[in-house]
Design an enzyme around this catalytic site. Structure first.
Site, PDB file in Angstrom:
ATOM      1  N   ASN A  53       3.456  -0.587   6.927  1.00  0.00           N
ATOM      2  CA  ASN A  53       5.197  -0.904   6.599  1.00  0.00           C
ATOM      3  C   ASN A  53       5.952   0.996   5.952  1.00  0.00           C
ATOM      4  O   ASN A  53       7.178   0.964   7.233  1.00  0.00           O
ATOM      5  CB  ASN A  53       5.218  -1.380   5.533  1.00  0.00           C
ATOM      6  CG  ASN A  53       4.497  -0.792   3.929  1.00  0.00           C
ATOM      7  OD1 ASN A  53       3.996  -0.094   4.290  1.00  0.00           O
ATOM      8  ND2 ASN A  53       5.110  -1.620   2.965  1.00  0.00           N
ATOM      9  N   GLU A 107      -3.054   2.368  -4.183  1.00  0.00           N
ATOM     10  CA  GLU A 107      -1.487   1.727  -4.220  1.00  0.00           C
ATOM     11  C   GLU A 107      -1.771   0.339  -3.509  1.00  0.00           C
ATOM     12  O   GLU A 107      -1.572  -0.176  -1.542  1.00  0.00           O
ATOM     13  CB  GLU A 107      -0.907   2.480  -3.605  1.00  0.00           C
ATOM     14  CG  GLU A 107      -1.091   3.872  -4.451  1.00  0.00           C
ATOM     15  CD  GLU A 107       0.424   3.350  -6.011  1.00  0.00           C
ATOM     16  OE1 GLU A 107       0.373   2.556  -5.524  1.00  0.00           O
ATOM     17  OE2 GLU A 107       0.119   4.599  -6.323  1.00  0.00           O
ATOM     18  N   CYS A 160       5.609  -2.648  -0.366  1.00  0.00           N
ATOM     19  CA  CYS A 160       5.449  -3.321  -1.714  1.00  0.00           C
ATOM     20  C   CYS A 160       5.970  -4.020  -3.487  1.00  0.00           C
ATOM     21  O   CYS A 160       5.848  -3.849  -3.903  1.00  0.00           O
ATOM     22  CB  CYS A 160       4.043  -2.249  -2.151  1.00  0.00           C
ATOM     23  SG  CYS A 160       4.629  -0.200  -1.917  1.00  0.00           S
ATOM     24  N   GLU A 189       1.362   7.865  -8.086  1.00  0.00           N
ATOM     25  CA  GLU A 189       1.158   9.300  -6.375  1.00  0.00           C
ATOM     26  C   GLU A 189       2.641   9.152  -6.516  1.00  0.00           C
ATOM     27  O   GLU A 189       4.000   9.186  -7.885  1.00  0.00           O
ATOM     28  CB  GLU A 189       1.226   8.264  -5.677  1.00  0.00           C
ATOM     29  CG  GLU A 189      -0.114   7.922  -4.932  1.00  0.00           C
ATOM     30  CD  GLU A 189       0.007   7.344  -3.446  1.00  0.00           C
ATOM     31  OE1 GLU A 189       0.650   6.619  -2.962  1.00  0.00           O
ATOM     32  OE2 GLU A 189      -1.921   7.611  -2.946  1.00  0.00           O
TER      33      GLU A 189
HETATM   34  P1  NAP Z   1      -3.371  -3.960   4.858  1.00  0.00           P
HETATM   35  O1  NAP Z   1      -3.818  -5.185   5.613  1.00  0.00           O
HETATM   36  O2  NAP Z   1      -4.600  -3.952   3.617  1.00  0.00           O
HETATM   37  O3  NAP Z   1      -4.438  -2.572   5.894  1.00  0.00           O
HETATM   38  C1  NAP Z   1      -4.153  -1.855   5.118  1.00  0.00           C
HETATM   39  C2  NAP Z   1      -4.981  -0.159   6.013  1.00  0.00           C
HETATM   40  O4  NAP Z   1      -5.643  -0.248   5.857  1.00  0.00           O
HETATM   41  C3  NAP Z   1      -4.456  -0.244   7.543  1.00  0.00           C
HETATM   42  O5  NAP Z   1      -4.556   1.420   8.044  1.00  0.00           O
HETATM   43  C4  NAP Z   1      -5.501  -1.281   8.054  1.00  0.00           C
HETATM   44  O6  NAP Z   1      -5.729  -0.321   9.261  1.00  0.00           O
HETATM   45  C5  NAP Z   1      -7.130  -0.804   6.758  1.00  0.00           C
HETATM   46  N1  NAP Z   1      -7.373  -1.100   7.004  1.00  0.00           N
HETATM   47  C6  NAP Z   1      -7.598  -3.395   6.874  1.00  0.00           C
HETATM   48  N2  NAP Z   1      -9.008  -3.481   6.523  1.00  0.00           N
HETATM   49  C7  NAP Z   1      -9.575  -2.272   6.854  1.00  0.00           C
HETATM   50  C8  NAP Z   1     -11.158  -2.132   5.865  1.00  0.00           C
HETATM   51  N3  NAP Z   1     -11.713  -3.425   5.521  1.00  0.00           N
HETATM   52  N4  NAP Z   1     -11.758  -1.191   5.306  1.00  0.00           N
HETATM   53  C9  NAP Z   1     -10.984   0.255   5.812  1.00  0.00           C
HETATM   54  N5  NAP Z   1      -9.577  -0.123   6.159  1.00  0.00           N
HETATM   55  C10 NAP Z   1      -8.873  -1.108   6.888  1.00  0.00           C
HETATM   56  O7  NAP Z   1      -3.096  -4.037   4.126  1.00  0.00           O
HETATM   57  P2  NAP Z   1      -0.899  -4.438   5.165  1.00  0.00           P
HETATM   58  O8  NAP Z   1      -1.316  -5.780   4.954  1.00  0.00           O
HETATM   59  O9  NAP Z   1      -1.511  -3.067   6.492  1.00  0.00           O
HETATM   60  O10 NAP Z   1       0.072  -4.018   4.301  1.00  0.00           O
HETATM   61  C11 NAP Z   1       0.629  -4.186   2.986  1.00  0.00           C
HETATM   62  C12 NAP Z   1      -0.041  -4.211   2.094  1.00  0.00           C
HETATM   63  O11 NAP Z   1       0.036  -3.082   1.446  1.00  0.00           O
HETATM   64  C13 NAP Z   1       1.111  -5.428   1.272  1.00  0.00           C
HETATM   65  O12 NAP Z   1       0.246  -5.955   0.163  1.00  0.00           O
HETATM   66  C14 NAP Z   1       2.180  -4.755   0.343  1.00  0.00           C
HETATM   67  O13 NAP Z   1       1.778  -4.646  -0.872  1.00  0.00           O
HETATM   68  C15 NAP Z   1       0.917  -3.579   0.395  1.00  0.00           C
HETATM   69  N6  NAP Z   1       1.749  -2.072  -0.005  1.00  0.00           N
HETATM   70  C16 NAP Z   1       1.148  -1.411  -1.340  1.00  0.00           C
HETATM   71  C17 NAP Z   1       2.220   0.047  -1.543  1.00  0.00           C
HETATM   72  C18 NAP Z   1       2.053   0.699  -2.537  1.00  0.00           C
HETATM   73  O14 NAP Z   1       2.106   1.390  -2.451  1.00  0.00           O
HETATM   74  N7  NAP Z   1       1.186  -0.362  -3.730  1.00  0.00           N
HETATM   75  C19 NAP Z   1       2.813   0.931  -0.591  1.00  0.00           C
HETATM   76  C20 NAP Z   1       2.624  -0.002   0.628  1.00  0.00           C
HETATM   77  C21 NAP Z   1       2.232  -1.307   1.359  1.00  0.00           C
HETATM   78  P3  NAP Z   1      -5.468  -1.595  10.388  1.00  0.00           P
HETATM   79  O15 NAP Z   1      -3.812  -2.155  10.385  1.00  0.00           O
HETATM   80  O16 NAP Z   1      -6.151  -1.245  11.782  1.00  0.00           O
HETATM   81  O17 NAP Z   1      -5.892  -3.240   9.939  1.00  0.00           O
END
Ligand code: NAP
Length: 535
Positions: free
Chosen positions: A205, A306, A340, A515
């Protein structure tokens, strides 16, 4: 350095076997591609208003390891979420490539940690300058791979570059301490030293800023990194690698190993459990964060997490309606609701409820324009993929089936399978999915409440706590509510809170660590106590 030599020798024994089956081969001075098919040229597809005319140097499709562009045995496709058009085929790294990247990062760490803070600062500054020089191209890459409106993509590039600028300044402001103990012949010193190699895993994102927010701090502290970007958005991470190289960041300091979702689990496990990695820094969902915390626990690594949020946006009776509506639009609909810190639940006090809902609906209709992110005037691009659209649709249908009213929007948008109408729901109650699951899309559900205590109770009735917002003109209430909200970041009469100067992070299951800000660099530093006796 002693640590480096010890680990290098034991690491070399362990890593000898990791190169079997890997297309990267170690040799003195770096890594070279194994004999095999030559790396193909970047195969990014240009389209009107899209990537056509972009510098080929920035459109990279190979992994970047030890300062070299390296293909992997397989590739995966990346698509434009607005049109579905193929953007390119990217190196699909696996476990062996991941281990090679860790090794390259570790070798680079042994010399990078010795580079003076001033020199690290100056290299980060050069990287920042190059980002600014290339801002238009970098923004177009973000819009192409994430669908984000171009104006927002430009905003992200500045935000992203500012982390490099900020940490280039912080690099020179790492101080230790001298402590006077009761023993007259001793002095105690506290040194701050880089943690080591950081495994960095980021979401789609904010394809650029989620990387520099971590990497700026890590590199400033003297750490090196292996970045695994999201499958949907690898190009921004690779463009950053090209600019790091042009800036003179030494080989192995910044490594990128893109991979498909199919490989994410094993690549993630490989980099997060490798003994040469000392730190895991992750941004993404709470579900994935918990998996990585297990990896960290088994090998006792430092972590920064995060994770997801469920931000409440509270409008009290004393609020200024226009101000609250402007804040609601900004906090809910940025990146089409895919941040997020996006408001997930609107809690509006009975006395102001009807006026707020009416004004919010009018403002949405007037200001939100759904379209391709490259088109002038678009404020709402596509969601990242169809699964994301299905989630928003599920939340709307669930709420409506339990008695919510659609004020505006409510269905998929005719522009294509990844588009959804900006939606406002009223008569929302706490048994509805959208009030306790992160929607991550353009849905604003409004719950009516009567008292401040009730609003606080609803806002805190969740196991996550990233951001929270509220609107009030009552100073005593402002202090009370700011202190009682169980979140890491609070916006008071303000819907946009992110800034490189301020600490970003959550409480409860929204994460660990902070961060950005003056605190961000501490995540990549260890304290070492030195007792100097015999004085
Ligand atoms: P996600 O599914 O957790 O994916 C994030 C990253 O982790 C991607 O690079 C993903 O690879 C990788 N990943 C997924 N499964 C994994 C595993 N088992 N082992 C290692 N890496 C793995 O999250 P998302 O849906 O892309 O992002 C949205 C989420 O991020 C929301 O919950 C949002 O709130 C959160 N977010 C938090 C912040 C913050 O600063 N707190 C900022 C932005 C977003 P792939 O892309 O290949 O699946």
């Amino acid at each position: 350095m002693a640590t480096c030599f010890w680990l290098r020798s034991c690491g070399a024994r362990r890593l000898g076997s990791t190169f079997r089956g890997c297309r990267l081969h170690p040799r003195a001075g770096g890594l070279v591609p194994a004999p095999g098919p030559a790396p193909g040229p970047a195969q990014l597809r240009g389209y009107a208003g899209g990537l056509a005319g972009l510098s080929a140097a920035l459109l990279r499709t190979d992994s970047f390891v030890g300062g070299r562009w390296l293909p992997a045995a397989a590739t995966f496709p990346v698509q434009d979420p607005a049109s579905g058009a193929a953007l390119g085929m990217v190196a699909d790294c696996g476990v062996s490539e991941a281990r090679a990247a860790v090794r390259a990062a570790y070798e680079a760490f042994c010399s990078w940690r010795e580079v003076s803070a001033k020199e690290r600062s100056s290299l980060l500054r050069k990287w920042y300058n190059l980002m600014i020089q290339n801002k238009d191209d970098l923004a177009r890459i973000i819009t192409a791979e994430s669908g984000k409106p171009l104006k927002e993509a430009h905003g992200e590039i500045f935000y992203s570059a500012f982390f490099l600028e900020w940490f280039s300044e912080e690099a020179r402001r790492v101080y230790g301490d001298i402590i006077y103990t009761p023993a007259k012949d001793k002095r105690a010193l506290v040194l701050k030293q880089p943690v080591g190699v950081a495994a960095v895993i980021t979401p789609w994102n904010f394809p650029s800023a989620m990387i520099t927010r971590k990497v700026g701090a890590a590199v400033a502290a003297g750490c090196t990194v292996v970045v695994k970007p999201a499958e949907d958005t690898p190009f921004s991470a690779l463009a950053l690698a090209e600019l790091a190289s042009q800036a003179g960041i030494p080989p192995g300091v910044y490594n990128v190993i893109p991979c498909s979702r199919k490989n994410a689990k094993e690549v993630g496990e490989a980099i997060c459990t490798d003994p040469l990695v000392s730190k895991i820094s992750f941004t993404g969902s709470t579900t994935t964060g918990k998996i990585l915390l297990h990896h960290a626990a088994n090998s006792v690594k430092r972590v920064s997490m995060e994770l997801g949020g469920l931000a409440p946006f509270i409008v009290f009776d004393s609020a200024n309606v226009d101000q609250a509506v402007a804040g609601a639009l900004a906090s809910k609909f940025r990146n089409t609701g895919q941040t997020c810190v996006c408001s997930n639940r609107f809690l509006v006090q009975r006395g102001i409820h009807d006026a707020f809902v009416k004004a919010f609906a009018e403002a949405m209709e007037k200001n939100l324009h759904v379209g391709n992110g490259f088109e002038e005037g678009t404020t709402q691009g596509p969601l990242i993929n169809e699964k994301a659209v299905e989630k928003v649709e599920k939340h709307v249908n669930d709420a409506v089936s339990k008695g919510a009213t659609i004020v505006t929007g409510g269905k998929r948008h005719h522009l294509g399978k990844n588009f959804f109408e900006p939606t406002l729901l009223s008569n929302v109650t706490q048994d509805m999915l959208c009030t306790h699951e992160e929607t991550f899309g353009p849905l604003a559900p409004v719950i009516k409440f009567d008292t401040e205590e009730e609003a606080i109770a609803i806002a805190n009735a969740t196991d996550v706590g990233l951001a929270g917002y509220f609107y009030s003109q009552d100073p005593a209430q402002i202090w009370r509510v700011a202190e009682q909200l169980e979140v890491g970041m609070v916006g008071i009469n303000e819907g946009l809170i992110s800034s490189v100067e301020c600490p970003f992070g959550g409480v409860k299951q929204s994460g660990l660590g902070r961060e950005g800000s003056k605190y961000g660099i501490d995540e990549y530093l260890e304290l070492k106590y030195v007792c100097y006796g015999g004085l």
